[in-house]
Design an enzyme around this catalytic site. Structure first.
Site, mmCIF file in Angstrom:
data_model
loop_
_atom_site.group_PDB
_atom_site.id
_atom_site.type_symbol
_atom_site.label_atom_id
_atom_site.label_comp_id
_atom_site.label_asym_id
_atom_site.label_seq_id
_atom_site.Cartn_x
_atom_site.Cartn_y
_atom_site.Cartn_z
ATOM 1 N N HIS A 1 -5.757 8.791 18.513
ATOM 2 C CA HIS A 1 -5.326 9.199 17.177
ATOM 3 C C HIS A 1 -6.526 9.556 16.293
ATOM 4 C CE1 HIS A 1 -2.900 9.648 13.647
ATOM 5 N NE2 HIS A 1 -3.632 8.751 13.009
ATOM 6 N N GLY B 1 0.800 -1.225 0.000
ATOM 7 C CA GLY B 1 0.000 0.000 0.000
ATOM 8 C C GLY B 1 0.831 1.273 0.000
ATOM 9 N N ASP C 1 1.615 11.800 14.981
ATOM 10 C CA ASP C 1 1.146 12.986 15.708
ATOM 11 C C ASP C 1 2.333 13.700 16.363
ATOM 12 O OD1 ASP C 1 -1.578 12.374 15.110
ATOM 13 O OD2 ASP C 1 -1.491 10.820 16.648
ATOM 14 N N GLY D 1 2.653 1.006 3.098
ATOM 15 C CA GLY D 1 3.395 -0.255 3.106
ATOM 16 C C GLY D 1 4.654 -0.220 2.266
#
Ligand SMILES: NC(=O)C1=CN([C@@H]2O[C@H](COP(=O)(O)OP(=O)(O)OC[C@H]3O[C@@H](n4cnc5c(N)ncnc54)[C@H](O)[C@@H]3O)[C@@H](O)[C@H]2O)C=CC1
Ligand SMILES: O=C([O-])CC(=O)C(=O)O
Length: 358
Positions: A222, A56, A195, A59
């Site tokens: 998150h 992905g 974050d 990924g």
């Protein structure tokens, strides 16, 4: 002629040709895998890492960066699509880790067996207008199935969950492991490192500092208001006006949406996420190796608030999470933020738990 391992030329060619075709190797089963792993003998000893969702947007760069990590000796790339190509590509990098590709559910068990660390970025990303919770219906099932595989094949592995909504997928993973009798709260971590990476960047921008000199603690969860940067605890110590604190908190909370909107339908953060995931995975591996004082923020099983999961600083060690740190002193703005974060988090955690226990 023999090489330095005492291997004859014919054996050498057979080994290399087998390696060139990952599928053939997969079909050959254990002996083929064992032969491929022989290559690791030339490299440094290290950890075995699997990436689930390796083809992905996150990924692929994550796989590339983990192939560059000297702590990794074996890298398993699993996805339901395109792993042969990604694996072939990455396997040409002249770094120590041996790379193996695994395609589709029938190869999940081989992908997971023997792993020390499993990183999960599998699942669909947001499009503009969506919340992370809108991904629940698809990603909850994906994470559940992958964690069932982990419970069966590598129950002692450290698990890093990236798939959103993290506030619900981590509780899902915990329930799957409980059901399987393999749950170890020290080994389950939701990745909130992006974050922190964003917070360091945005705060450094405001202060005119190098982001590498800045360390912001980001707690809570998150998603939206659950992302709570504790600017009052900034290192190096600095004070902000209330306008600056409000601007920075909002920008950090909406960093993901900022990228989703800029990508305009082509997905969410992938490159900065891969960077953050590797920073976090590397910390987990350094902990496993026994390094001292490896401390990062993560969304973990927790008793620092009344909620069963919460993001805060944790110390990583040989067993995974060795210590979960309390939130520390907060100002009034942060205390109000904490109440909002807890309210939203409670619902997201409960949603994950009830999905996994139904
Ligand atoms: N924790 C965090 O800070 C962040 C989390 N994310 C989340 O990470 C996830 C992945 O994002 P992208 O890589 O951009 O998405 P993507 O769609 O580009 O890639 C997802 C990959 O997962 C694979 N996949 C789907 N079902 C699977 C299954 N059952 N088993 C294994 N692989 C499967 C797909 O084939 C695809 O290759 C999303 O849920 C996204 O919201 C994204 C950014 C930051
Ligand atoms: O915003 C998203 O959907 C992806 C994500 O979690 C992030 O970038 O923080």
């Amino acid at each position: 002629m023999q090489n330095h391992n005492g291997e004859a030329a014919s054996q050498r060619i057979a080994r290399i040709s087998a390696h060139l075709n990952p599928h053939q190797l997969q079909m050959e089963g254990k002996s083929g895998l064992e032969r491929a792993y022989c290559r690791a003998k030339g490299g440094s000893p290290g950890f075995k890492v699997a990436i689930l969702g390796a083809s992905g947007g996150i990924g692929q760069p994550l796989s590339m960066l983990m192939k560059m990590n000297p702590l990794v000796s074996v890298l398993h790339l699993y996805d339901v699509a395109n792993t042969p190509g990604v694996t072939s590509d990455i396997s040409h990098m002249d770094t120590g880790a041996v790379v193996r590709g695994f395609l589709g559910p029938q190869q999940l068990e081989n992908a997971l067996t023997g792993m020390d660390l499993v990183i999960i970025p599998a699942g669909v990303p947001r499009k503009p207008g969506m919340t992370r919770d809108d991904l629940f219906n698809i990603n909850a099932g994906i994470v559940k199935t992958l964690c069932e595989g982990i419970a069966k094949c590598c129950p002692k592995a450290i698990v890093n969950i990236i798939s959103n909504p993290v506030n619900s997928t981590v509780p899902i993973a915990a329930e799957v492991f409980k059901k399987a009798g393999t749950y170890d709260p020290k080994r389950l971590l939701g990745v909130t490192m992006l974050d922190v990476v964003r917070a360091n960047t945005f705060v450094a921008e405001v202060l005119g500092l190098d982001p590498r000199e800045v360390d912001v603690s980001v707690v809570g969860g998150h998603a939206g208001v659950t992302i709570l940067p504790l600017l009052s605890q900034l290192k190096p110590p600095c004070s902000f006006t209330s306008e600056e604190a409000a601007y920075l908190t909002s920008r950090i909370q909406n960093g993901g949406t900022e990228v989703v909107e800029a990508k305009a339908g082509a997905g969410s953060a992938t490159l900065s996420m891969a960077y953050a995931a590797v920073k976090f995975a590397d910390a987990c591996l350094r902990g496993l190796r026994g390094d001292a004082d490896v401390i990062k923020c993560a969304f973990v099983p927790s008793v620092v608030t009344e909620l069963p999961f919460f993001a805060s600083k944790v110390r990583l060690g040989r067993n995974g999470i060795e210590e979960v740190y309390a939130l520390g002193p907060m100002n009034e703005f942060e205390r109000a933020g904490l109440e909002m974060a807890k309210k939203e988090l409670a619902g997201s955690i409960e949603k994950g738990v009830s999905f996994a226990t139904k």
